[in-house]
Design a protein around this motif. Structure first.
Motif, PDB file in Angstrom:
ATOM      1  N   ALA A  18       0.798  -1.183  -0.115  1.00 28.84           N
ATOM      2  CA  ALA A  18       0.123   0.034  -0.035  1.00 28.84           C
ATOM      3  C   ALA A  18       0.785   1.431   0.048  1.00 28.84           C
ATOM      4  O   ALA A  18       0.518   2.488  -0.096  1.00 28.84           O
ATOM      5  CB  ALA A  18      -0.767   0.040   0.967  1.00 28.84           C
ATOM      6  N   PHE A  19       2.035   1.154   0.067  1.00 20.75           N
ATOM      7  CA  PHE A  19       2.972   2.248   0.270  1.00 20.75           C
ATOM      8  C   PHE A  19       4.005   2.376  -1.214  1.00 20.75           C
ATOM      9  O   PHE A  19       4.244   1.505  -1.476  1.00 20.75           O
ATOM     10  CB  PHE A  19       3.964   2.214   1.602  1.00 20.75           C
ATOM     11  N   ASP A  20       4.193   3.615  -1.359  1.00 15.60           N
ATOM     12  CA  ASP A  20       5.065   3.962  -2.443  1.00 15.60           C
ATOM     13  C   ASP A  20       6.372   3.493  -1.835  1.00 15.60           C
ATOM     14  O   ASP A  20       7.310   3.159  -2.708  1.00 15.60           O
ATOM     15  CB  ASP A  20       4.938   5.428  -2.916  1.00 15.60           C
ATOM     16  N   LYS A  33      12.515 -11.233   2.329  1.00  9.41           N
ATOM     17  CA  LYS A  33      11.479 -12.193   2.902  1.00  9.41           C
ATOM     18  C   LYS A  33      10.398 -11.895   1.935  1.00  9.41           C
ATOM     19  O   LYS A  33      10.214 -10.904   1.037  1.00  9.41           O
ATOM     20  CB  LYS A  33      10.958 -11.109   4.096  1.00  9.41           C
ATOM     21  N   PRO A  34       9.559 -12.968   1.928  1.00  9.51           N
ATOM     22  CA  PRO A  34       8.273 -13.107   0.917  1.00  9.51           C
ATOM     23  C   PRO A  34       7.495 -11.917   0.919  1.00  9.51           C
ATOM     24  O   PRO A  34       7.139 -11.342  -0.346  1.00  9.51           O
ATOM     25  CB  PRO A  34       7.633 -14.544   1.187  1.00  9.51           C
ATOM     26  N   GLU A  35       7.022 -11.444   2.118  1.00  6.47           N
ATOM     27  CA  GLU A  35       6.289 -10.127   1.922  1.00  6.47           C
ATOM     28  C   GLU A  35       7.119  -8.956   1.327  1.00  6.47           C
ATOM     29  O   GLU A  35       6.277  -8.082   0.508  1.00  6.47           O
ATOM     30  CB  GLU A  35       5.755  -9.929   3.282  1.00  6.47           C
ATOM     31  N   ALA A  36       8.254  -8.961   1.374  1.00  3.37           N
ATOM     32  CA  ALA A  36       9.124  -7.911   0.921  1.00  3.37           C
ATOM     33  C   ALA A  36       9.269  -8.093  -0.501  1.00  3.37           C
ATOM     34  O   ALA A  36       9.077  -7.130  -1.330  1.00  3.37           O
ATOM     35  CB  ALA A  36      10.191  -7.693   1.543  1.00  3.37           C
ATOM     36  N   VAL A  37       9.385  -9.369  -1.149  1.00  3.88           N
ATOM     37  CA  VAL A  37       9.520  -9.474  -2.665  1.00  3.88           C
ATOM     38  C   VAL A  37       8.235  -9.337  -3.163  1.00  3.88           C
ATOM     39  O   VAL A  37       8.330  -8.531  -4.284  1.00  3.88           O
ATOM     40  CB  VAL A  37       9.903 -10.859  -2.658  1.00  3.88           C
ATOM     41  N   GLN A  76       7.230  -6.201  -6.287  1.00  2.00           N
ATOM     42  CA  GLN A  76       6.713  -6.678  -7.457  1.00  2.00           C
ATOM     43  C   GLN A  76       5.626  -5.794  -7.475  1.00  2.00           C
ATOM     44  O   GLN A  76       5.194  -5.630  -8.759  1.00  2.00           O
ATOM     45  CB  GLN A  76       6.543  -8.087  -7.393  1.00  2.00           C
ATOM     46  N   ALA A  77       4.813  -5.340  -6.596  1.00  2.00           N
ATOM     47  CA  ALA A  77       3.780  -4.665  -6.801  1.00  2.00           C
ATOM     48  C   ALA A  77       4.194  -3.028  -6.915  1.00  2.00           C
ATOM     49  O   ALA A  77       3.241  -2.221  -7.008  1.00  2.00           O
ATOM     50  CB  ALA A  77       2.758  -4.892  -5.534  1.00  2.00           C
ATOM     51  N   GLY A  78       5.280  -2.961  -6.771  1.00  2.00           N
ATOM     52  CA  GLY A  78       5.550  -1.460  -7.048  1.00  2.00           C
ATOM     53  C   GLY A  78       6.291  -0.734  -5.698  1.00  2.00           C
ATOM     54  O   GLY A  78       6.666   0.338  -5.894  1.00  2.00           O
ATOM     55  N   THR A  79       6.202  -1.402  -4.655  1.00  2.16           N
ATOM     56  CA  THR A  79       6.692  -0.559  -3.478  1.00  2.16           C
ATOM     57  C   THR A  79       8.343  -0.394  -3.575  1.00  2.16           C
ATOM     58  O   THR A  79       8.953  -1.556  -3.960  1.00  2.16           O
ATOM     59  CB  THR A  79       6.224  -1.238  -2.082  1.00  2.16           C
ATOM     60  N   ARG A  80       8.761   0.648  -3.069  1.00  2.88           N
ATOM     61  CA  ARG A  80      10.351   0.597  -3.242  1.00  2.88           C
ATOM     62  C   ARG A  80      10.691   0.710  -1.840  1.00  2.88           C
ATOM     63  O   ARG A  80      10.355   1.492  -1.001  1.00  2.88           O
ATOM     64  CB  ARG A  80      10.697   2.128  -3.712  1.00  2.88           C
ATOM     65  N   PHE A  81      11.734  -0.353  -1.500  1.00  5.69           N
ATOM     66  CA  PHE A  81      12.346  -0.551  -0.233  1.00  5.69           C
ATOM     67  C   PHE A  81      13.691   0.186  -0.034  1.00  5.69           C
ATOM     68  O   PHE A  81      14.853  -0.007  -1.069  1.00  5.69           O
ATOM     69  CB  PHE A  81      12.519  -1.937   0.233  1.00  5.69           C
ATOM     70  N   ILE A  82      13.908   0.936   0.725  1.00  2.30           N
ATOM     71  CA  ILE A  82      15.199   1.782   0.678  1.00  2.30           C
ATOM     72  C   ILE A  82      15.636   1.851   2.439  1.00  2.30           C
ATOM     73  O   ILE A  82      14.759   1.342   3.249  1.00  2.30           O
ATOM     74  CB  ILE A  82      14.998   3.184   0.268  1.00  2.30           C
ATOM     75  N   GLY A  83      16.830   2.202   2.636  1.00  3.76           N
ATOM     76  CA  GLY A  83      17.243   2.233   3.988  1.00  3.76           C
ATOM     77  C   GLY A  83      17.884   3.440   4.306  1.00  3.76           C
ATOM     78  O   GLY A  83      17.947   4.460   3.658  1.00  3.76           O
ATOM     79  N   GLY A  84      18.107   3.394   5.623  1.00 11.43           N
ATOM     80  CA  GLY A  84      18.453   5.061   5.971  1.00 11.43           C
ATOM     81  C   GLY A  84      19.920   5.346   5.574  1.00 11.43           C
ATOM     82  O   GLY A  84      20.068   6.720   5.145  1.00 11.43           O
ATOM     83  N   THR A  85      20.787   4.352   5.066  1.00 11.00           N
ATOM     84  CA  THR A  85      21.997   4.701   4.354  1.00 11.00           C
ATOM     85  C   THR A  85      21.559   5.372   3.037  1.00 11.00           C
ATOM     86  O   THR A  85      22.378   6.009   2.643  1.00 11.00           O
ATOM     87  CB  THR A  85      22.643   3.346   4.263  1.00 11.00           C
TER      88      THR A  85
END
Length: 474
Positions: A74-76, A88-92, A96-105
């Motif tokens: 649900a998040f950009d 992790k399966p939920e992150a993958v 794939q649905a378009g959420t971008r995962f980034i870190g503080g770095t």
């Protein structure tokens, strides 16, 4: 957002979540909130952490405990803490649905992008073994040369906690774990210098396989594309990478035409510089990593030769081959940071001339211990005591060798039991070495808590052994 570095300002107007409320997660929250006080944020965390976050009284912060694929999707953007694996399966599924995962770095580097896309004041350090000591030593020598330097990153000060320091540093010495190297690549900002020390199997539970661990670790070189890559000529994978690397200048250490060791002597090419035996750097591998530091300093355009002797005033880091004291003829050495069998072997090498009882085992990440067991055929200590989740597996490997090679093998229920068995095996003289070769998860919050408990059980003040010297800007 992918077309330019994802700095904090670029989050404005987007649906943003934080995943994790440890020190990195809290640092990300504070940094984002300082720049974007009205941005709605959703935090995914444990029930106890949710209560802590809600106590802040931030009307634009909500907390949830179910980080499912549908919720993450649900998040950009999801700003993820380093310990949470993107595999992790939920992150993958969310990615794939378009959420971008980034870190503080990622955010920190995006905030430090120069006009040419290079963070020109950054020196990043990664590697399986020795990266914390190497990063701290780098900061120490730069400061000895009169350069205001920040020491931050995985070593104990999240980069976002140092986003706007009171004193602006000339240079940043940054330690990066394999969890964070990809965050630099995600930022689209190139480090000025990146050091890769070595590669051994580690963190297989986070990365999923040794091959993926290596690939993720090397993203600092292959995808972040530092202006200058400082590589270990004696590591086969790094030697292979450097021979084919494009887009970065390569500087080698551990090679005869650069900074290297000949036995215990430090050389720059054919020029003798100093004897390293008296340096406060635990283990020959750390004295070898001095060569990496000096190579990186030269990569910055500085003269490293006059700085090398300042290694003599370096203060060793806690929990890394740390001698905490001697009682009743027994010296206690805290190497709680050791999380791989290779690290345990390196620790044993440091005390090859002493009577040693080593304590090994902890959280089982599936790393192989066969090489460790094979090494015991020629360099076994007086005693080995296994403990923790993978203790029985290690014990089964070593049991056939114990009588054959003449070492005492014990199996302990906990750290206190392991220490009692080790002391008994030494008979009043020698070294009790905590070098577990495995993480502390399940029994301790982290390696620091494990090391502190070791010190306490040995009769020493845990507060006095835990301070990391030099963190921050100096």
């Amino acid at each position: 957002m992918r077309s330019s570095p994802p700095d904090i300002a670029s989050l404005d107007g987007r649906k943003v979540a934080l995943w994790g409320w440890g020190r990195e997660g809290r640092a990300a929250y504070r940094a984002i909130r300082a720049r974007l006080p009205e941005l709605a944020l959703t935090l995914f965390c444990s029930t106890a952490e949710a209560a802590e976050a809600m106590a802040l009284g931030d009307a634009n912060l909500s907390a949830e405990t179910d980080a499912s694929a549908s919720r993450l999707s649900a998040f950009d953007v999801v700003v993820k803490s380093p310990g949470i694996s993107p595999y992790k399966p939920e992150a993958v599924a969310a990615a794939q649905a378009g959420t971008r995962f980034i870190g503080g770095t990622t955010l920190w580097f995006a905030e430090h992008a120069g006009r040419d896309g290079v963070a020109a004041d950054t020196i990043c350090v990664t590697g399986t073994k020795g990266k914390s000591t190497t990063t701290a030593l780098l900061a120490h020598l730069l400061r000895a040369g009169g350069h205001v330097t920040a020491l931050a990153g995985n070593i104990g000060l999240p980069l976002l906690e140092a986003l706007e320091p009171d004193i602006a540093p000339e240079l940043w010495a940054i330690e990066l774990s394999s969890y964070q190297t990809g965050d630099v690549a995600e930022s689209g900002v190139r480090p000025q210098v990146a050091i890769a020390l070595n590669l051994f199997p580690e963190h297989l539970d986070w990365h999923g396989s040794h091959e993926r661990y290596v690939a993720d670790k090397l993203r600092l070189i292959t995808q972040a594309r530092p202006r200058i890559a400082v590589l270990n000529a004696n590591d086969p994978r790094l030697a292979q990478l450097g021979a084919s690397l494009t887009g970065s200048e390569v500087r080698w250490f551990g090679r005869a035409d650069g900074w290297h060791l000949r036995e215990d002597d430090l050389y720059r090419g054919d020029a003798f510089v100093m004897d390293t035996r008296a340096l406060p750097l635990p283990g020959r591998h750390n004295r070898g990593n001095l060569c990496a530091v000096l190579t990186a300093i030269e990569a910055l355009g500085l003269d490293a030769v006059p700085l090398a002797p300042h290694a003599a005033s370096f203060r060793p880091l806690p929990h890394r081959l740390q001698t905490i004291g001697t009682r009743d003829g027994i010296t206690y050495v805290n190497d709680s940071i050791s999380t791989t069998p290779h690290a345990s072997l390196a620790a044993l090498e440091c005390f090859a001339s002493r009577r040693v009882a080593i304590l090994i085992g902890g959280h089982d990440r599936g790393l192989p211990w066969e090489d460790f067991a094979e090494a015991m055929r020629t360099r076994a200590p007086r005693s080995i005591v296994t403990m923790g989740q993978n203790g029985p597996r290690i014990h089964a490997l070593l049991e056939p060798l114990a009588a054959q090679m003449g070492f005492v093998l014990g199996e302990a229920s906990d750290l206190a039991d392991a220490m009692a068995q080790a002391k008994s095996a030494l008979g009043g003289e020698g070294v009790v070495l905590l070098s577990p070769g495995a993480p502390s998860f399940g029994l301790y919050r982290d390696y620091v808590a494990r090391g502190r408990h070791f010190a306490e059980l040995a009769g020493f003040d845990p507060e006095r052994i835990s301070t990391i010297p030099g963190l921050g800007v100096a």
